[in-house]
Design an enzyme around this catalytic site. Structure first.
Site, PDB file in Angstrom:
ATOM      1  N   PHE A 130     -16.466 -53.971   9.733  1.00 39.71           N
ATOM      2  CA  PHE A 130     -17.471 -54.686   8.928  1.00 39.71           C
ATOM      3  C   PHE A 130     -18.426 -53.703   8.241  1.00 39.71           C
ATOM      4  O   PHE A 130     -19.638 -53.884   8.243  1.00 39.71           O
ATOM      5  CB  PHE A 130     -18.260 -55.654   9.809  1.00 39.71           C
ATOM      6  CG  PHE A 130     -17.412 -56.716  10.439  1.00 39.71           C
ATOM      7  CD1 PHE A 130     -16.807 -57.694   9.656  1.00 39.71           C
ATOM      8  CD2 PHE A 130     -17.206 -56.748  11.806  1.00 39.71           C
ATOM      9  CE1 PHE A 130     -16.015 -58.679  10.236  1.00 39.71           C
ATOM     10  CE2 PHE A 130     -16.422 -57.733  12.395  1.00 39.71           C
ATOM     11  CZ  PHE A 130     -15.817 -58.709  11.606  1.00 39.71           C
ATOM     12  N   LEU A 131     -17.831 -52.696   7.634  1.00 41.37           N
ATOM     13  CA  LEU A 131     -18.586 -51.615   6.997  1.00 41.37           C
ATOM     14  C   LEU A 131     -19.671 -52.117   6.051  1.00 41.37           C
ATOM     15  O   LEU A 131     -20.725 -51.520   5.905  1.00 41.37           O
ATOM     16  CB  LEU A 131     -17.577 -50.773   6.204  1.00 41.37           C
ATOM     17  CG  LEU A 131     -17.806 -49.294   6.058  1.00 41.37           C
ATOM     18  CD1 LEU A 131     -17.920 -48.636   7.406  1.00 41.37           C
ATOM     19  CD2 LEU A 131     -16.643 -48.651   5.296  1.00 41.37           C
ATOM     20  N   LYS A 132     -19.412 -53.214   5.392  1.00 40.94           N
ATOM     21  CA  LYS A 132     -20.335 -53.666   4.349  1.00 40.94           C
ATOM     22  C   LYS A 132     -21.401 -54.621   4.868  1.00 40.94           C
ATOM     23  O   LYS A 132     -22.176 -55.157   4.091  1.00 40.94           O
ATOM     24  CB  LYS A 132     -19.548 -54.320   3.208  1.00 40.94           C
ATOM     25  CG  LYS A 132     -18.738 -53.269   2.465  1.00 40.94           C
ATOM     26  CD  LYS A 132     -18.233 -53.704   1.132  1.00 40.94           C
ATOM     27  CE  LYS A 132     -17.706 -52.479   0.395  1.00 40.94           C
ATOM     28  NZ  LYS A 132     -16.778 -52.773  -0.660  1.00 40.94           N
ATOM     29  N   THR A 133     -21.425 -54.818   6.174  1.00 43.67           N
ATOM     30  CA  THR A 133     -22.444 -55.715   6.718  1.00 43.67           C
ATOM     31  C   THR A 133     -23.644 -54.908   7.172  1.00 43.67           C
ATOM     32  O   THR A 133     -23.522 -53.980   7.970  1.00 43.67           O
ATOM     33  CB  THR A 133     -21.875 -56.505   7.914  1.00 43.67           C
ATOM     34  OG1 THR A 133     -20.674 -57.118   7.472  1.00 43.67           O
ATOM     35  CG2 THR A 133     -22.844 -57.566   8.379  1.00 43.67           C
TER      36      THR A 133
END
Lengths: 379, 344
Positions: free
Chosen positions: B112-115
């Protein structure tokens, strides 16, 4: 690779699918699939983008009847909540139990929220705009409570956090605090000087503003910085003319030129803007960068036609606008693309491209901004 | 202390309402209101877990099973910040080893890199570990290695870079800083147009707070100019490199004119021939370079403008050529620069 936008002859701009875009947003207003579960903690923002699209397309009254609008207003007001940290809006009812006194065991007397269900700064901004779009009379507005909430969210370095007891803190929250203060026409909830210093610390060597001090220059947070600096009340000692979209005493001429240069450099050969140097164009940055240039009085320097050409290719065949061609649409990109087109109408395009005037600092139509002034400022 | 597992196969198919160890809890269903805006058609698993979460929060329960419940919720919705908040609070109250939590979250962070919440949680953990762990520096150093792994899946991820920069500034230790420049150079070798890497270079070289006399700014500037020139020679039309060059000159109040010889090599129609003397200070564009390149022309015009007087005319000529030929997208901007110069 699309052809050079400058070579396009003027008839080549396809029609802007207004009705299909409105339908996309209307569908989202009535329900989101389970794959969109991440929106659970930001539903008011999704609502704002959808309602904003309807507002800009002038379809809110014809597509949605008054009874429904009334119920939506009630629903948004139901997210307003008061307690220890003041009053604000929650992202939605994801922590609201069917037992309405759900929190009575863990909250202080008089509190309507627990530590895990506090109001949220960004959601409070989108709630106020949504209510204005729905032409609410703002009789239920807890102005004093909201000012207290802003105070609870400001941190010692001048920045604001999303939540009074934690959460992220960067330029996005600073912008929301500034926008809310100007919407309420009352700046007593925030320490403007320290917030302005924080914003200035976010400026970066490229000329844009990072999300926080030391961050890479980014279109979205550059908008947050510039809009905040132009919304901020002008210090009384300043000999500057009254506040205009072209002038802020907080930005020097040299810095202004550098920011304009960087923003324009981000209009890519596709015609769209990218958010950072050397990235690909994205519909949302057409607004963030485009509105930034507008705020700096440099909107005349943008290639409108190329911008519209790019956004026309982001239209999804079944309605809605995606971040880039061949991607799936969503309310956020649909709203941002339309807002960008409202600021940069393509010359000689057919009437499907006609959009109302925008208030770039609040990010809403002029008419909705006027509604805010009439129903909040003069009360 | 029992470790929280994420893949207990016995539990996997079960809803919380079916688990015997949760029978003491009365779940609290969500009240969405009349005519709600953008209601979400939750999966049965999410609906079930969040009903138990509301009940846990209401009961103010702090226990091991809360860690499993919050883990399940954030696995389904990593943006559920209340579950993250409650999880962190529980970890602290239970005196759960935070380095174990950090490791548990590794795969999660990459997924969930973009969270935002993923990185915020790590910040809280690292902040607590700095004051409590026996050797905080080794944890920070391990964390830098982890961030390299995360960035290798998305070399321009904004949250991940912000987190790395926060970590470096927060621990502010030479041992951590010293690996940064070699890392940046490795990234730029792979992709010289990676603006996040250029930005990180600026952050490391110029953004770090130093004691007076700790470094010789003149030497550093010389090294940085030489490095950037070499990168421009490789890819002359790279705005990231040119922006970096402009940035460090402005930062050190060095006149643009000091780079005139170099910039002129990139502002002419044709590349200098092989017979020319090799000037190591001013690397020539490669044989395939598209010349003149727009960023060099812009730079040269800025030099002329900086010099003023008669040279302004030369600047105007260049701006006109940019608007008409080399950078037509920004025609209106170059016309604006001409107008501005004439009005002075």
């Amino acid at each position: 690779m699309s052809s050079d936008p400058l070579d396009n002859d003027k008839s080549s701009l396809p029609r802007f699918a207004r009705s299909a875009h409105a339908s996309h947003c209307n569908r989202c207003l009535s329900g989101l699939p389970s794959t969109q579960v991440e929106a659970d903690t930001s539903r008011l923002a999704v609502g704002f983008y959808c309602l904003g699209v309807m507002d800009m397309l002038g379809l809110l009254e014809s597509k949605i009847n008054e009874t429904e609008r009334e119920r939506w207003r009630d629903w948004v007001w139901n997210q307003q909540s008061s307690g220890t940290y003041g009053t604000g809006f929650r992202p939605g009812p994801y922590m609201t139990g069917q037992d309405s006194l759900c929190w009575s065991d863990v909250t202080q007397p008089g509190d309507e929220y627990s530590e895990y269900d506090t109001p949220h700064l960004i959601m409070t901004y989108t709630a106020l705009l949504s209510l204005a779009i729905l032409r609410d009379d703002f009789k239920r507005l807890e102005k004093k409570g909201i000012l207290k909430f802003l105070r609870s969210c400001q941190r010692s370095d001048g920045s604001f956090s999303s939540l009074p007891n934690g959460g992220d803190s960067d330029l996005r929250q600073v912008y929301c605090a500034f926008a809310i203060s100007s919407i309420l026409d009352d700046w007593s909830g925030i320490d403007v000087d320290s917030a302005v210093k924080y914003i200035q610390r976010c400026e970066n060597y490229e000329g844009g503003y990072g999300q926080s001090p030391g961050g890479e220059a980014l279109g979205g947070t550059t908008y947050c910085a510039l809009a905040s600096l132009h919304l901020a009340p002008v210090p009384s000692s300043s000999s500057s003319p009254s506040r205009t979209p072209l002038f802020s005493p907080h930005i020097s001429t040299k810095h202004r030129s550098r920011t304009i240069r960087w923003l324009l450099q981000n209009q890519t050969p596709s015609g769209g803007f990218c958010g950072r140097t050397n990235k690909v164009a994205d519909a949302c940055y057409c607004f963030w960068s485009g509105a930034s240039l507008h705020i700096l009085g440099a909107s005349g320097l943008v290639d409108n036609r190329a911008l519209a050409t790019f956004l026309s290719t982001c239209q999804f065949k079944f309605g809605g606008i995606a971040k880039a061609p061949e991607e799936r649409p969503d309310p956020y990109h649909t709203y941002m693309a339309i807002a960008a087109l409202a600021i940069y109408p393509p010359e000689d395009a057919d009437e499907s491209w006609t959009l109302p005037e925008m208030n770039a600092l609040w990010n809403t139509t002029d008419e909705t901004a006027q509604w805010i002034r009439d129903h909040i400022h003069n009360k | 202390m029992p470790r929280v597992t994420s893949n207990n196969s016995d539990d996997e198919a079960q809803l919380y309402c079916e688990k015997s160890e949760w029978q003491d809890i009365t779940p609290i269903p969500q009240y969405d209101g009349i005519n709600p805006i953008a209601p979400i058609f939750y999966t049965p698993e999410y609906k079930d877990a969040t009903e138990y979460f509301r009940a846990i929060v209401k009961a103010d329960e702090v226990s091991e099973r809360v860690l499993q419940l919050t883990y399940d919720i954030i696995s389904m919705n990593p943006a559920h910040y209340s579950a993250w908040q409650y999880r962190y609070r529980t970890l602290v109250a239970l005196k759960h080893p935070l380095d174990v939590e950090l490791e548990l979250m590794d795969a999660f962070a990459i997924k969930f890199l973009k969270t935002y919440q993923v990185w915020h949680h790590r910040r809280l953990l690292l902040t607590a570990l700095r004051s409590s762990a026996p050797s905080p520096l080794s944890i920070a150093s391990k964390e830098l290695a982890f961030i390299i792994r995360a960035l290798s899946t998305d070399t321009k991820n904004y949250h991940t870079w912000s987190y790395r920069q926060w970590l470096l500034a927060f621990f502010d230790d030479e041992e951590l800083w010293e690996g940064e420049l070699p890392y940046v150079e490795r990234l730029l070798e792979t992709d010289v147009r990676n603006n996040s890497a250029w930005h990180h270079r600026y952050f490391v070289v110029w953004g770090r707070v130093r004691a007076e006399g700790e470094i010789d700014v003149g030497d550093v500037l010389k090294r940085e100019i030489a490095y950037t020139k070499d990168q421009i020679a490789l890819a002359p039309n790279n705005p990231s490199a040119w922006n970096y060059l402009r940035g460090i000159l402005e930062h050190t109040k060095t006149p643009f004119n000091s780079l005139r010889t170099f910039v002129e090599l990139y502002s002419t129609q044709t590349a200098p021939g092989e017979e020319d003397i090799v000037d190591l200070d001013n690397p020539k564009p490669g044989p395939g370079a598209q010349l003149p390149c727009a960023p060099a022309l812009e730079f040269l015009a800025d030099i002329h403008e900086e010099m003023g007087g008669e040279q302004t005319k030369k600047a105007i000529e260049i701006w006109k050529s940019l608007g008409n030929e080399y950078d037509t997208m920004r025609k209106k901007y170059w016309e604006f620069r001409v107008k501005e110069a004439l009005s002075v």
